[in-house]
Write a protein that holds these residues in place. Structure first.
Motif, PDB file in Angstrom:
ATOM      1  N   TYR A  62     -69.973  15.996 -62.976  1.00  0.00           N
ATOM      2  CA  TYR A  62     -68.910  16.083 -63.975  1.00  0.00           C
ATOM      3  C   TYR A  62     -68.678  14.735 -64.647  1.00  0.00           C
ATOM      4  O   TYR A  62     -67.549  14.274 -64.792  1.00  0.00           O
ATOM      5  CB  TYR A  62     -67.603  16.603 -63.355  1.00  0.00           C
ATOM      6  CG  TYR A  62     -67.807  17.879 -62.581  1.00  0.00           C
ATOM      7  CD1 TYR A  62     -68.431  18.973 -63.197  1.00  0.00           C
ATOM      8  CD2 TYR A  62     -67.435  18.005 -61.255  1.00  0.00           C
ATOM      9  CE1 TYR A  62     -68.654  20.151 -62.497  1.00  0.00           C
ATOM     10  CE2 TYR A  62     -67.655  19.177 -60.553  1.00  0.00           C
ATOM     11  CZ  TYR A  62     -68.268  20.241 -61.172  1.00  0.00           C
ATOM     12  OH  TYR A  62     -68.493  21.396 -60.485  1.00  0.00           O
ATOM     13  N   TRP A 110     -79.315  20.189 -60.370  1.00  0.00           N
ATOM     14  CA  TRP A 110     -78.608  18.926 -60.635  1.00  0.00           C
ATOM     15  C   TRP A 110     -77.255  18.893 -59.954  1.00  0.00           C
ATOM     16  O   TRP A 110     -76.807  17.843 -59.485  1.00  0.00           O
ATOM     17  CB  TRP A 110     -78.458  18.692 -62.149  1.00  0.00           C
ATOM     18  CG  TRP A 110     -79.742  18.231 -62.738  1.00  0.00           C
ATOM     19  CD1 TRP A 110     -80.574  18.946 -63.542  1.00  0.00           C
ATOM     20  CD2 TRP A 110     -80.382  16.963 -62.534  1.00  0.00           C
ATOM     21  NE1 TRP A 110     -81.683  18.209 -63.854  1.00  0.00           N
ATOM     22  CE2 TRP A 110     -81.593  16.999 -63.256  1.00  0.00           C
ATOM     23  CE3 TRP A 110     -80.054  15.817 -61.815  1.00  0.00           C
ATOM     24  CZ2 TRP A 110     -82.476  15.910 -63.271  1.00  0.00           C
ATOM     25  CZ3 TRP A 110     -80.930  14.742 -61.833  1.00  0.00           C
ATOM     26  CH2 TRP A 110     -82.119  14.809 -62.553  1.00  0.00           C
ATOM     27  N   ILE A 111     -76.587  20.057 -59.877  1.00  0.00           N
ATOM     28  CA  ILE A 111     -75.314  20.097 -59.149  1.00  0.00           C
ATOM     29  C   ILE A 111     -75.556  19.710 -57.686  1.00  0.00           C
ATOM     30  O   ILE A 111     -74.834  18.890 -57.118  1.00  0.00           O
ATOM     31  CB  ILE A 111     -74.671  21.496 -59.243  1.00  0.00           C
ATOM     32  CG1 ILE A 111     -74.331  21.823 -60.691  1.00  0.00           C
ATOM     33  CG2 ILE A 111     -73.412  21.561 -58.373  1.00  0.00           C
ATOM     34  CD1 ILE A 111     -73.706  23.190 -60.888  1.00  0.00           C
ATOM     35  N   GLY A 112     -76.618  20.298 -57.093  1.00  0.00           N
ATOM     36  CA  GLY A 112     -76.931  19.993 -55.699  1.00  0.00           C
ATOM     37  C   GLY A 112     -77.296  18.531 -55.496  1.00  0.00           C
ATOM     38  O   GLY A 112     -76.999  17.939 -54.456  1.00  0.00           O
ATOM     39  N   LEU A 113     -77.930  17.935 -56.482  1.00  0.00           N
ATOM     40  CA  LEU A 113     -78.327  16.531 -56.354  1.00  0.00           C
ATOM     41  C   LEU A 113     -77.131  15.600 -56.507  1.00  0.00           C
ATOM     42  O   LEU A 113     -77.029  14.597 -55.795  1.00  0.00           O
ATOM     43  CB  LEU A 113     -79.363  16.183 -57.427  1.00  0.00           C
ATOM     44  CG  LEU A 113     -80.778  16.695 -57.223  1.00  0.00           C
ATOM     45  CD1 LEU A 113     -81.612  16.430 -58.467  1.00  0.00           C
ATOM     46  CD2 LEU A 113     -81.421  16.021 -56.017  1.00  0.00           C
ATOM     47  N   ARG A 171     -73.554  16.212 -56.651  1.00  0.00           N
ATOM     48  CA  ARG A 171     -72.155  16.339 -56.210  1.00  0.00           C
ATOM     49  C   ARG A 171     -71.859  15.369 -55.063  1.00  0.00           C
ATOM     50  O   ARG A 171     -72.765  14.737 -54.510  1.00  0.00           O
ATOM     51  CB  ARG A 171     -71.842  17.779 -55.822  1.00  0.00           C
ATOM     52  CG  ARG A 171     -72.724  18.291 -54.772  1.00  0.00           C
ATOM     53  CD  ARG A 171     -72.753  19.778 -54.656  1.00  0.00           C
ATOM     54  NE  ARG A 171     -73.356  20.017 -53.359  1.00  0.00           N
ATOM     55  CZ  ARG A 171     -72.668  20.418 -52.307  1.00  0.00           C
ATOM     56  NH1 ARG A 171     -71.409  20.738 -52.413  1.00  0.00           N
ATOM     57  NH2 ARG A 171     -73.258  20.518 -51.132  1.00  0.00           N
ATOM     58  N   GLU A 206     -70.557  22.446 -69.830  1.00  0.00           N
ATOM     59  CA  GLU A 206     -69.577  23.181 -69.027  1.00  0.00           C
ATOM     60  C   GLU A 206     -69.820  22.969 -67.536  1.00  0.00           C
ATOM     61  O   GLU A 206     -68.884  22.779 -66.772  1.00  0.00           O
ATOM     62  CB  GLU A 206     -69.681  24.674 -69.380  1.00  0.00           C
ATOM     63  CG  GLU A 206     -68.798  25.590 -68.578  1.00  0.00           C
ATOM     64  CD  GLU A 206     -67.332  25.527 -68.986  1.00  0.00           C
ATOM     65  OE1 GLU A 206     -67.056  25.028 -70.093  1.00  0.00           O
ATOM     66  OE2 GLU A 206     -66.483  25.972 -68.198  1.00  0.00           O
ATOM     67  N   LEU A 207     -71.087  22.985 -67.114  1.00  0.00           N
ATOM     68  CA  LEU A 207     -71.377  22.939 -65.679  1.00  0.00           C
ATOM     69  C   LEU A 207     -71.570  21.521 -65.146  1.00  0.00           C
ATOM     70  O   LEU A 207     -71.346  21.264 -63.966  1.00  0.00           O
ATOM     71  CB  LEU A 207     -72.635  23.761 -65.355  1.00  0.00           C
ATOM     72  CG  LEU A 207     -72.496  25.280 -65.471  1.00  0.00           C
ATOM     73  CD1 LEU A 207     -73.808  25.955 -65.114  1.00  0.00           C
ATOM     74  CD2 LEU A 207     -71.378  25.802 -64.574  1.00  0.00           C
ATOM     75  N   VAL A 253     -73.727  25.597 -71.979  1.00  0.00           N
ATOM     76  CA  VAL A 253     -73.784  25.737 -70.522  1.00  0.00           C
ATOM     77  C   VAL A 253     -73.805  24.376 -69.822  1.00  0.00           C
ATOM     78  O   VAL A 253     -73.069  24.157 -68.852  1.00  0.00           O
ATOM     79  CB  VAL A 253     -75.018  26.569 -70.112  1.00  0.00           C
ATOM     80  CG1 VAL A 253     -75.177  26.586 -68.608  1.00  0.00           C
ATOM     81  CG2 VAL A 253     -74.899  27.989 -70.623  1.00  0.00           C
ATOM     82  N   LEU A 297     -78.297  13.700 -67.974  1.00  0.00           N
ATOM     83  CA  LEU A 297     -79.432  14.041 -67.106  1.00  0.00           C
ATOM     84  C   LEU A 297     -79.807  15.513 -67.290  1.00  0.00           C
ATOM     85  O   LEU A 297     -80.978  15.854 -67.465  1.00  0.00           O
ATOM     86  CB  LEU A 297     -79.084  13.777 -65.643  1.00  0.00           C
ATOM     87  CG  LEU A 297     -79.252  12.348 -65.144  1.00  0.00           C
ATOM     88  CD1 LEU A 297     -78.700  12.220 -63.726  1.00  0.00           C
ATOM     89  CD2 LEU A 297     -80.720  11.941 -65.164  1.00  0.00           C
TER      90      LEU A 297
END
Lengths: 260, 284
Positions: free
Chosen positions: B154, B126-129, B131, B232-233, B229, B161
């Motif tokens: 963030y 999800w971070i890769g999708l 950001r 936080e992420l 987690v 999601l």
């Protein structure tokens, strides 16, 4: 309409994972950008000492805790399914199921505080790290194993054991030749579930670990805090594959003989 | 042998499940102290038993807006996640329950496998999708729909999601269990008597699936309420849920009594949902 909902849901579950897996093989420095096929990030992983150390620790802890969880959870599941009434049975059942419903932060904090108190009183555990993580993971894993084993034993009544006893088998023989083989698939599945559970956990491990013990998920978590890099992406895919194999194995072990 | 089979797990449960819960309870009324470990027990032996409980941590949880808001946010995020999982999971469970028999097991496996395959890798995805230079922004920009990247990561969107993605399999399983047991002749009878498909769904399918839906809601709500987690992420910095507040008290502030009090309060908040869930399970 139903089919559409199912397809959308499955796409939602799988698309992010598949994209992650696909882009791990991209040559680009930027994650999730295609720069041609390359294995360079996996090679970078294999050369990263810190990562290999963490991976080795994680695998050791996962294998050890899964084995302990299998033994304890197997005994717990057997007690719940086969042993008749005994004093404190309700409490026993509640405690056996508690790790399944306790929030991870509570499990982690409570186990850490217990280790600290025990250390103050008895000197054990002298330091926190692989051993304390293993014990914490075994506690969580055992609860899962107990559920799987109990469900399996409850699915078939005690007639087979009774028949063995009627034919003159001692309780120990009946257990070894009848009950244990009946439990076996659920024990295998439970071991694999406990293994993936341990390999996946970051919260409980962070609480009960000390400066010496950094597991792979703890390392990945600290890296993800700073953002996604191609190395983390490749590492994520490596973890994914391992967990995938273990989880798939667990489901096959249960599925082969019991209909879903 | 038989005695050992009971004794070993019983001792284990006493030492590693019951004792830790008692220790947290004890620590939540301990005094914070400067030493290592940083607390003084709420009792001492000084010629006789001296009790010195410290109720300040719990007073703090009730009086300080910071902690009150942490609990409200946890309720909101856990409730929202459970609701969304129900909405998304219901058609999925229905789709699996009404699929051809030989399709059901593989479909169920397709839903469950992500649950057992790496929690952190999925959050990483999800971070890769999401950001700024991520996949979604790239696609939107490629289509010419946006000029500047949307701040997706963030945010509350990213938080929900990630949460729904992580917990959806928890919801599908109990829903499937209740829908697959549903007697199809009831639906047939209703439509033979002239009910439209929508009416059949509303008056037959939905009420019969209600216990399963409640179980699904609780099965997501209970772990989501303490989640650390994902907020936080993926979540915004101000999304300070109970799990995050507890983590900070423990790791950053080193205030163990307040962390323990937060754990006790979280358990108190979850005790009703947990009891309700166990009762639903026992009824099956």
């Amino acid at each position: 309409m139903r089919r559409l909902g199912l397809c959308l849901g499955l796409a939602f579950l799988w698309l992010p994972v598949l994209l992650l897996a696909g882009y791990a093989f991209s040559d680009s420095r930027i994650p999730f950008q295609w720069g041609g096929f390359s294995l360079r990030w996996f090679q970078a992983l294999a050369a990263n000492e810190r990562m290999l150390e963490a991976a080795f620790l994680s695998l050791r802890v996962a294998a050890g805790s899964a084995t302990l969880a299998m033994l304890l959870g197997g005994a717990t599941g057997w007690v719940l399914a086969r042993r008749g009434p005994f004093a404190g049975r309700a409490l026993f059942g509640a405690l056996a199921g508690a790790p399944l419903v306790l929030p991870e932060v509570v499990t982690g904090l409570s186990l850490l505080l217990t280790f600290v108190m025990l250390q103050g009183l008895t000197g054990w555990p002298a330091e926190r790290g692989a051993t304390t993580i293993l014990l914490a993971h075994a506690t969580m894993g055992a609860a899962y194993v107990a559920v799987v084993v109990q469900a399996r034993l409850a699915g078939m009544d005690g007639m087979l054991e009774e028949a063995a006893r009627d034919l003159g088998a001692t309780p120990a023989t009946a257990f070894r030749t009848v009950t244990l083989p009946l439990m076996a698939p659920s024990l295998v599945a439970g071991w694999l579930l406990a293994f993936t559970l341990s390999l996946d956990d970051v919260v409980v491990a962070s609480f009960v670990s000390g400066p010496a013990g950094t597991t792979l998920p703890m390392l990945v978590f600290s890296m993800l805090r700073l953002g996604l890099t191609p190395e983390v992406n490749a590492l994520a895919v490596a973890i994914l594959l391992l967990a995938f194999l273990a989880a798939g194995g667990a489901m096959l072990a249960l599925w082969r003989r019991t209909e879903l | 042998m038989r005695r050992l089979q009971l004794l070993v797990p019983a001792l284990w449960l006493a030492g590693f499940v019951a004792l830790p819960l008692l220790v947290v309870l004890l620590l939540s009324i301990a005094q914070p102290g400067p030493g290592v470990p940083p607390f003084l027990l709420p009792f001492a032996w000084d010629g006789g038993l001296v009790l010195r409980p410290n109720w300040e941590p719990f007073g703090l949880l009730v009086a300080d807006d910071y902690y009150v808001s942490a609990f409200l946010q946890s309720l909101w995020v856990a409730g929202g996640t459970a609701g969304l999982c129900l909405l998304l999971g219901f058609p999925m469970a229905l789709g699996i329950a009404r699929a051809k028999p030989h399709w059901r097991a593989p479909l169920l496996m397709a839903v469950l496998l992500p649950f057992w395959t790496g929690f952190l890798p999925r959050v990483g995805a999800w971070i890769g999708l999401l950001r700024d230079e991520g996949w979604v922004n790239g696609v939107l920009r490629g289509l010419g729909w946006i000029d500047a990247p949307l701040p997706l990561l963030y945010s509350d969107l990213a938080l929900f999601l990630g949460m729904v993605h992580a917990y959806l399999p928890f919801a599908v399983l109990p829903l499937y269990a209740s829908l697959s047991r549903l007697d199809l002749t009831l639906e047939e009878a209703a439509s033979d008597l002239g009910a439209t498909p929508a009416t059949v769904f509303r008056t037959i399918t939905l009420p019969l699936a209600a216990p399963g839906a409640l179980a699904a809601f609780l099965l997501v709500f209970i772990p989501a309420a303490g989640e650390y987690v994902i907020p936080e992420l993926l979540g915004p910095p101000e999304a300070l849920l109970v799990g995050r507040a507890l983590w900070q008290e423990f790791f950053q502030n080193r205030d163990w009594p307040v962390a323990a009090a937060l754990a006790v309060a979280l358990l108190a908040m979850l005790i009703l949902p947990i009891r309700l869930f166990q009762r639903l399970e026992a009824r099956r």
